[in-house]
Design a protein around this motif. Sequence first.
Motif, PDB file in Angstrom:
ATOM      1  N   VAL A  55      -3.733  -8.390  -2.087  1.00 10.62           N
ATOM      2  CA  VAL A  55      -2.616  -7.663  -1.810  1.00 10.62           C
ATOM      3  C   VAL A  55      -2.929  -6.245  -1.817  1.00 10.62           C
ATOM      4  O   VAL A  55      -3.542  -5.867  -2.809  1.00 10.62           O
ATOM      5  CB  VAL A  55      -1.492  -8.160  -2.937  1.00 10.62           C
ATOM      6  CG1 VAL A  55      -0.155  -7.320  -3.034  1.00 10.62           C
ATOM      7  CG2 VAL A  55      -1.301  -9.558  -2.808  1.00 10.62           C
ATOM      8  N   TRP A  56      -2.426  -5.444  -1.081  1.00  8.04           N
ATOM      9  CA  TRP A  56      -2.668  -4.016  -0.841  1.00  8.04           C
ATOM     10  C   TRP A  56      -1.388  -3.201  -0.831  1.00  8.04           C
ATOM     11  O   TRP A  56      -0.391  -3.920  -0.434  1.00  8.04           O
ATOM     12  CB  TRP A  56      -3.415  -3.923   0.585  1.00  8.04           C
ATOM     13  CG  TRP A  56      -4.612  -4.767   0.601  1.00  8.04           C
ATOM     14  CD1 TRP A  56      -4.658  -6.216   0.797  1.00  8.04           C
ATOM     15  CD2 TRP A  56      -6.115  -4.397   0.301  1.00  8.04           C
ATOM     16  NE1 TRP A  56      -6.081  -6.639   1.021  1.00  8.04           N
ATOM     17  CE2 TRP A  56      -6.828  -5.495   0.579  1.00  8.04           C
ATOM     18  CE3 TRP A  56      -6.512  -3.178   0.184  1.00  8.04           C
ATOM     19  CZ2 TRP A  56      -8.399  -5.496   0.389  1.00  8.04           C
ATOM     20  CZ3 TRP A  56      -7.962  -3.164  -0.074  1.00  8.04           C
ATOM     21  CH2 TRP A  56      -8.706  -4.307   0.096  1.00  8.04           C
ATOM     22  N   VAL A  57      -1.785  -1.815  -1.051  1.00  8.25           N
ATOM     23  CA  VAL A  57      -0.519  -0.990  -1.098  1.00  8.25           C
ATOM     24  C   VAL A  57      -1.155   0.491  -0.277  1.00  8.25           C
ATOM     25  O   VAL A  57      -2.228   0.724  -0.438  1.00  8.25           O
ATOM     26  CB  VAL A  57       0.098  -0.520  -2.469  1.00  8.25           C
ATOM     27  CG1 VAL A  57       0.746  -2.013  -3.158  1.00  8.25           C
ATOM     28  CG2 VAL A  57      -1.185   0.008  -3.265  1.00  8.25           C
ATOM     29  N   ALA A  58      -0.210   0.697   0.405  1.00  5.58           N
ATOM     30  CA  ALA A  58      -0.408   2.280   1.082  1.00  5.58           C
ATOM     31  C   ALA A  58      -0.162   3.183  -0.011  1.00  5.58           C
ATOM     32  O   ALA A  58       0.383   3.110  -1.125  1.00  5.58           O
ATOM     33  CB  ALA A  58       0.757   2.624   2.001  1.00  5.58           C
ATOM     34  N   ARG A  59      -0.984   4.187  -0.067  1.00  5.99           N
ATOM     35  CA  ARG A  59      -0.992   5.425  -1.064  1.00  5.99           C
ATOM     36  C   ARG A  59      -0.788   6.745  -0.403  1.00  5.99           C
ATOM     37  O   ARG A  59      -1.108   6.932   0.919  1.00  5.99           O
ATOM     38  CB  ARG A  59      -2.382   5.866  -1.706  1.00  5.99           C
ATOM     39  CG  ARG A  59      -2.954   4.523  -2.375  1.00  5.99           C
ATOM     40  CD  ARG A  59      -4.461   4.742  -2.940  1.00  5.99           C
ATOM     41  NE  ARG A  59      -5.338   5.164  -2.066  1.00  5.99           N
ATOM     42  CZ  ARG A  59      -6.496   5.601  -2.434  1.00  5.99           C
ATOM     43  NH1 ARG A  59      -6.777   5.882  -3.671  1.00  5.99           N
ATOM     44  NH2 ARG A  59      -7.282   5.805  -1.471  1.00  5.99           N
ATOM     45  N   PRO A  60       0.406   7.320  -0.837  1.00  2.00           N
ATOM     46  CA  PRO A  60       0.697   8.498  -0.044  1.00  2.00           C
ATOM     47  C   PRO A  60      -0.133   9.597  -0.161  1.00  2.00           C
ATOM     48  O   PRO A  60      -0.988   9.777  -0.804  1.00  2.00           O
ATOM     49  CB  PRO A  60       1.928   9.093  -1.223  1.00  2.00           C
ATOM     50  CG  PRO A  60       1.590   8.508  -2.580  1.00  2.00           C
ATOM     51  CD  PRO A  60       0.793   7.295  -2.359  1.00  2.00           C
ATOM     52  N   GLY A  61       0.196  10.531   0.775  1.00  2.00           N
ATOM     53  CA  GLY A  61      -0.613  11.811   0.993  1.00  2.00           C
ATOM     54  C   GLY A  61      -1.910  11.621   1.797  1.00  2.00           C
ATOM     55  O   GLY A  61      -2.148  10.674   2.307  1.00  2.00           O
ATOM     56  N   SER A  62      -2.639  12.676   1.917  1.00  2.00           N
ATOM     57  CA  SER A  62      -3.833  12.618   2.651  1.00  2.00           C
ATOM     58  C   SER A  62      -4.934  13.347   2.090  1.00  2.00           C
ATOM     59  O   SER A  62      -4.789  14.114   1.079  1.00  2.00           O
ATOM     60  CB  SER A  62      -3.618  13.312   4.078  1.00  2.00           C
ATOM     61  OG  SER A  62      -3.438  14.536   3.806  1.00  2.00           O
ATOM     62  N   ARG A  63      -6.042  12.998   2.401  1.00  2.00           N
ATOM     63  CA  ARG A  63      -7.524  13.814   1.854  1.00  2.00           C
ATOM     64  C   ARG A  63      -8.204  14.277   2.764  1.00  2.00           C
ATOM     65  O   ARG A  63      -8.649  13.536   3.739  1.00  2.00           O
ATOM     66  CB  ARG A  63      -8.018  12.653   0.914  1.00  2.00           C
ATOM     67  CG  ARG A  63      -9.094  13.109   0.178  1.00  2.00           C
ATOM     68  CD  ARG A  63      -9.795  12.162  -0.497  1.00  2.00           C
ATOM     69  NE  ARG A  63     -10.035  10.853   0.103  1.00  2.00           N
ATOM     70  CZ  ARG A  63     -10.016   9.531  -0.482  1.00  2.00           C
ATOM     71  NH1 ARG A  63      -9.997   9.452  -1.675  1.00  2.00           N
ATOM     72  NH2 ARG A  63     -10.161   8.356   0.014  1.00  2.00           N
ATOM     73  N   GLY A  64      -8.255  15.482   2.796  1.00  2.00           N
ATOM     74  CA  GLY A  64      -9.327  16.052   3.904  1.00  2.00           C
ATOM     75  C   GLY A  64      -8.672  15.900   5.238  1.00  2.00           C
ATOM     76  O   GLY A  64      -9.416  15.905   6.283  1.00  2.00           O
ATOM     77  N   GLY A  65      -7.405  15.857   5.536  1.00  2.00           N
ATOM     78  CA  GLY A  65      -6.776  15.800   6.856  1.00  2.00           C
ATOM     79  C   GLY A  65      -6.467  14.276   7.139  1.00  2.00           C
ATOM     80  O   GLY A  65      -6.185  14.026   8.244  1.00  2.00           O
ATOM     81  N   GLU A  66      -7.273  13.147   6.297  1.00  2.36           N
ATOM     82  CA  GLU A  66      -7.313  12.016   6.907  1.00  2.36           C
ATOM     83  C   GLU A  66      -6.144  11.214   6.066  1.00  2.36           C
ATOM     84  O   GLU A  66      -6.274  11.420   4.450  1.00  2.36           O
ATOM     85  CB  GLU A  66      -8.555  11.396   6.910  1.00  2.36           C
ATOM     86  CG  GLU A  66      -9.646  12.059   7.796  1.00  2.36           C
ATOM     87  CD  GLU A  66     -11.137  11.315   7.794  1.00  2.36           C
ATOM     88  OE1 GLU A  66     -11.244  10.309   6.828  1.00  2.36           O
ATOM     89  OE2 GLU A  66     -11.918  11.716   8.306  1.00  2.36           O
ATOM     90  N   VAL A  67      -5.575  10.185   6.306  1.00  2.00           N
ATOM     91  CA  VAL A  67      -4.603   9.179   5.730  1.00  2.00           C
ATOM     92  C   VAL A  67      -5.659   8.450   4.879  1.00  2.00           C
ATOM     93  O   VAL A  67      -6.611   7.819   5.185  1.00  2.00           O
ATOM     94  CB  VAL A  67      -3.892   8.157   6.744  1.00  2.00           C
ATOM     95  CG1 VAL A  67      -3.015   7.630   5.653  1.00  2.00           C
ATOM     96  CG2 VAL A  67      -2.964   9.143   7.577  1.00  2.00           C
ATOM     97  N   GLN A  68      -5.309   8.093   3.650  1.00  2.57           N
ATOM     98  CA  GLN A  68      -6.042   7.716   2.691  1.00  2.57           C
ATOM     99  C   GLN A  68      -6.027   6.143   3.046  1.00  2.57           C
ATOM    100  O   GLN A  68      -4.866   5.583   3.561  1.00  2.57           O
ATOM    101  CB  GLN A  68      -5.435   7.732   1.129  1.00  2.57           C
ATOM    102  CG  GLN A  68      -5.602   9.172   0.534  1.00  2.57           C
ATOM    103  CD  GLN A  68      -5.379   9.224  -0.870  1.00  2.57           C
ATOM    104  OE1 GLN A  68      -5.799   8.329  -1.831  1.00  2.57           O
ATOM    105  NE2 GLN A  68      -4.374   9.986  -1.079  1.00  2.57           N
ATOM    106  N   PRO A  69      -7.019   5.460   2.795  1.00  2.00           N
ATOM    107  CA  PRO A  69      -6.696   3.855   3.084  1.00  2.00           C
ATOM    108  C   PRO A  69      -6.202   3.191   2.153  1.00  2.00           C
ATOM    109  O   PRO A  69      -5.892   3.654   0.888  1.00  2.00           O
ATOM    110  CB  PRO A  69      -8.576   3.416   2.708  1.00  2.00           C
ATOM    111  CG  PRO A  69      -8.880   4.493   1.895  1.00  2.00           C
ATOM    112  CD  PRO A  69      -8.366   5.869   2.236  1.00  2.00           C
TER     113      PRO A  69
END
Length: 241
Positions: free
Chosen positions: A132-146
């Motif tokens: 079971v997985w969740v999306a994480r808010p924000g981005s890192r270095g311009g890339e969406v976090q996995p």
Amino acid sequence: MLRTEDLGVCPYEEALRIQRAAHAEVAAGGPERLLLVEHPAVITLSRRRGVRRNLLVSEDCLATRRIDLQETDRGGDVTAHGPGQQVVYPILRLADHRLNLSRYMRLLEEAAIATAAAFGVAAHREAGATGVWVARPGSRGGEVQPTAKLCALGVRIAKNTTLHGLAFNVRTDLGIFALIDPCGLGGRPVTSLLDLLGDACPGMDEVREALVGALVDALAAADRGGSGPLPPAVRGDRLPA
């Protein structure tokens, strides 16, 4: 009848012994069980070929950190357990609930997703990755976090009766996951309710109650024939018998 037993904080090896004894009773027709437990810090390795390459530190390093290392007969790859992680080992007769392996794995995921939702966290399945997985808010270095794994699954079926189960991260020290490549998925991140909710994170008792309730509800739906069409198998479903 489904019996719930809380083992408290119990070393992995001891909990496995208890599971096996319960499994023998359930396979012989005894009451089905939900075994609830938190483990002291431990990394577990399945029997999958090449699994040790996903252990990123030496056994001496683990010993220095007082982290146990155990081989196990569940499916999956490598994972970690520790205080603040709610582990549930359902010992069930699959045929009694009109379940097969794939449907059972989806049932466990469904219960974990419902538990997360009870605390305002939107969790989901991902194609090709059990758990079971969740999306994480924000981005890192311009890339969406996995997306990050909130709940891991690993089971074994013997005599049509289940062993092992799921591990739901509530207040887990996530540092332990830096020592492994969890499930051999290429370093994908792991999260917890505390990581996601901060001060709003529920206590272990609340999560335990919600998780047991979700599992009971999911099993009741299966008993009524409400499981729906058989979902496709995903990575990790082909487990040893």
